[in-house]
Enzyme design. Structure first.
Site, PDB file in Angstrom:
ATOM      1  N   MET A 131      37.658  31.170  43.320  1.00  0.00           N
ATOM      2  CA  MET A 131      38.823  31.963  43.284  1.00  0.00           C
ATOM      3  C   MET A 131      39.518  31.597  41.876  1.00  0.00           C
ATOM      4  O   MET A 131      39.033  30.594  41.206  1.00  0.00           O
ATOM      5  CB  MET A 131      39.857  31.459  44.297  1.00  0.00           C
ATOM      6  CG  MET A 131      39.084  32.299  45.587  1.00  0.00           C
ATOM      7  SD  MET A 131      39.233  33.866  45.841  1.00  0.00           S
ATOM      8  CE  MET A 131      37.368  34.381  45.503  1.00  0.00           C
ATOM      9  N   CYS A 132      40.667  31.780  41.687  1.00  0.00           N
ATOM     10  CA  CYS A 132      41.478  31.630  40.254  1.00  0.00           C
ATOM     11  C   CYS A 132      41.706  29.907  40.317  1.00  0.00           C
ATOM     12  O   CYS A 132      41.625  29.167  41.213  1.00  0.00           O
ATOM     13  CB  CYS A 132      42.694  32.341  40.547  1.00  0.00           C
ATOM     14  SG  CYS A 132      42.827  33.988  41.110  1.00  0.00           S
ATOM     15  N   ARG A 133      42.451  29.981  39.065  1.00  0.00           N
ATOM     16  CA  ARG A 133      42.383  28.337  38.750  1.00  0.00           C
ATOM     17  C   ARG A 133      44.147  28.446  38.186  1.00  0.00           C
ATOM     18  O   ARG A 133      44.419  29.360  37.617  1.00  0.00           O
ATOM     19  CB  ARG A 133      41.728  27.720  37.581  1.00  0.00           C
ATOM     20  CG  ARG A 133      40.249  27.741  37.987  1.00  0.00           C
ATOM     21  CD  ARG A 133      39.922  26.387  38.986  1.00  0.00           C
ATOM     22  NE  ARG A 133      40.046  26.745  40.406  1.00  0.00           N
ATOM     23  CZ  ARG A 133      39.777  25.984  41.405  1.00  0.00           C
ATOM     24  NH1 ARG A 133      39.376  24.700  40.996  1.00  0.00           N
ATOM     25  NH2 ARG A 133      39.688  26.324  42.617  1.00  0.00           N
ATOM     26  N   VAL A 156      44.447  31.706  35.548  1.00  0.00           N
ATOM     27  CA  VAL A 156      43.405  32.484  35.196  1.00  0.00           C
ATOM     28  C   VAL A 156      42.552  33.084  36.417  1.00  0.00           C
ATOM     29  O   VAL A 156      42.551  32.434  37.404  1.00  0.00           O
ATOM     30  CB  VAL A 156      41.958  31.693  34.505  1.00  0.00           C
ATOM     31  CG1 VAL A 156      42.724  31.406  32.899  1.00  0.00           C
ATOM     32  CG2 VAL A 156      41.681  30.501  35.128  1.00  0.00           C
ATOM     33  N   ASN A 173      46.382  30.841  44.559  1.00  0.00           N
ATOM     34  CA  ASN A 173      44.993  30.722  44.451  1.00  0.00           C
ATOM     35  C   ASN A 173      44.256  30.853  45.829  1.00  0.00           C
ATOM     36  O   ASN A 173      44.615  29.898  46.554  1.00  0.00           O
ATOM     37  CB  ASN A 173      44.581  29.456  43.486  1.00  0.00           C
ATOM     38  CG  ASN A 173      43.189  28.763  43.654  1.00  0.00           C
ATOM     39  OD1 ASN A 173      42.895  27.399  43.670  1.00  0.00           O
ATOM     40  ND2 ASN A 173      42.238  29.681  44.072  1.00  0.00           N
TER      41      ASN A 173
END
Ligand code: GLN
Length: 248
Positions: free
Chosen positions: A1-3, A88, A115
């Site tokens: 997943m996102c950071r 991101v 996230n």
């Protein structure tokens, strides 16, 4: 997943914080080292930062991979801030796309990021004001729930803990790593995904994963809340904060 990442401390350039670290957020968009869900974070990015004594942050969000943004390196080089939240994105299937779906979400003095991925988030929509949801996604509904609690005077940390408790009580499930700042303090949850922090030249960086291999990074245990601000840094179990919390 996102950071995602948040910083609080003496003013630094966005370049030093996001682009320069060997394994920092910029590199994490294509080569994260601790990401267990998804491989690249190419579905957009966003940076929010506070400038001078203006309590309302600026946000710069795009729907392209961070490495494709020709303007960011220059903006990041000349922009300095003592309070930053950046992310991101690897979009969860079925969620809205576009710059408005990229973190940080925000309202007034607040910046927020999620996230994770949450199933059953649609059931939470009826609990929030349509006006507070810019897009249809799990993250947007968690932000709207958080904002509702902040508006009633909840402190950031307890607000995040209560939102997770509320979502889970309503039947939503998944990973709830949330990040919230008002430019003077940060609250962050580790709930299903990695989260760590490190002192940085008189300030603190809180991030999904370490931005470099230098010593000093510490992991936040799962189902814990980290708070950082003028009174220092604290880590506490989420369950400690939700005792007695009423879930509507
Ligand atoms: N579920 C959120 C989204 O789709 C966050 C995604 C993530 O953590 N990868 O944007």
């Amino acid at each position: 997943m996102c950071r995602h990442l948040a910083y609080l401390g003496p003013a630094v350039s966005l370049k030093e914080l996001i682009l320069d670290p060997e394994h920092g957020l910029y590199r994490q968009s294509w080569a994260p080292r601790r990401q267990r869900h998804g491989t690249v974070n190419a579905d957009g990015f966003g940076v929010g930062w506070y400038a001078g004594d203006d309590p309302v942050p600026a946000r710069y969000r795009r729907d392209i991979p961070i490495w494709n943004d020709e303007s960011l390196p220059g903006i990041a080089r000349v922009t300095r801030s003592g309070a930053v939240l950046a992310a991101v994105r690897s979009a969860t299937p079925g969620m809205a796309l576009g710059a408005a779906a990229a973190a940080p979400f925000g309202a007034g003095t607040w910046l927020f990021s999620h996230n994770g991925a949450v199933s059953g988030w649609e059931t939470l929509q009826s609990r929030v004001s349509v006006r507070d949801m810019d897009v249809l996604s799990d993250s947007a509904v968690l932000w709207a729930l958080t904002l509702a609690r902040l508006r009633t005077g909840a402190e950031p940390g307890p607000a995040l803990a209560a939102v997770i408790a509320e979502a889970e009580a309503a039947g939503a499930a998944g990973r709830f790593n949330l990040l919230l700042t008002d430019g003077t303090s940060i609250a962050a949850t580790a709930a299903g995904d990695t989260l760590c922090y490190r002192a940085r030249d008189g300030g603190v960086v809180i991030a999904s994963e370490p931005g470099d291999d230098r010593p000093g990074w510490a992991d936040v245990p799962d189902r814990h809340l980290l708070t950082a601000g003028p009174h220092g840094l604290a880590v506490a179990p989420l369950s400690d904060l939700t005792e007695g919390v009423t879930v509507p």
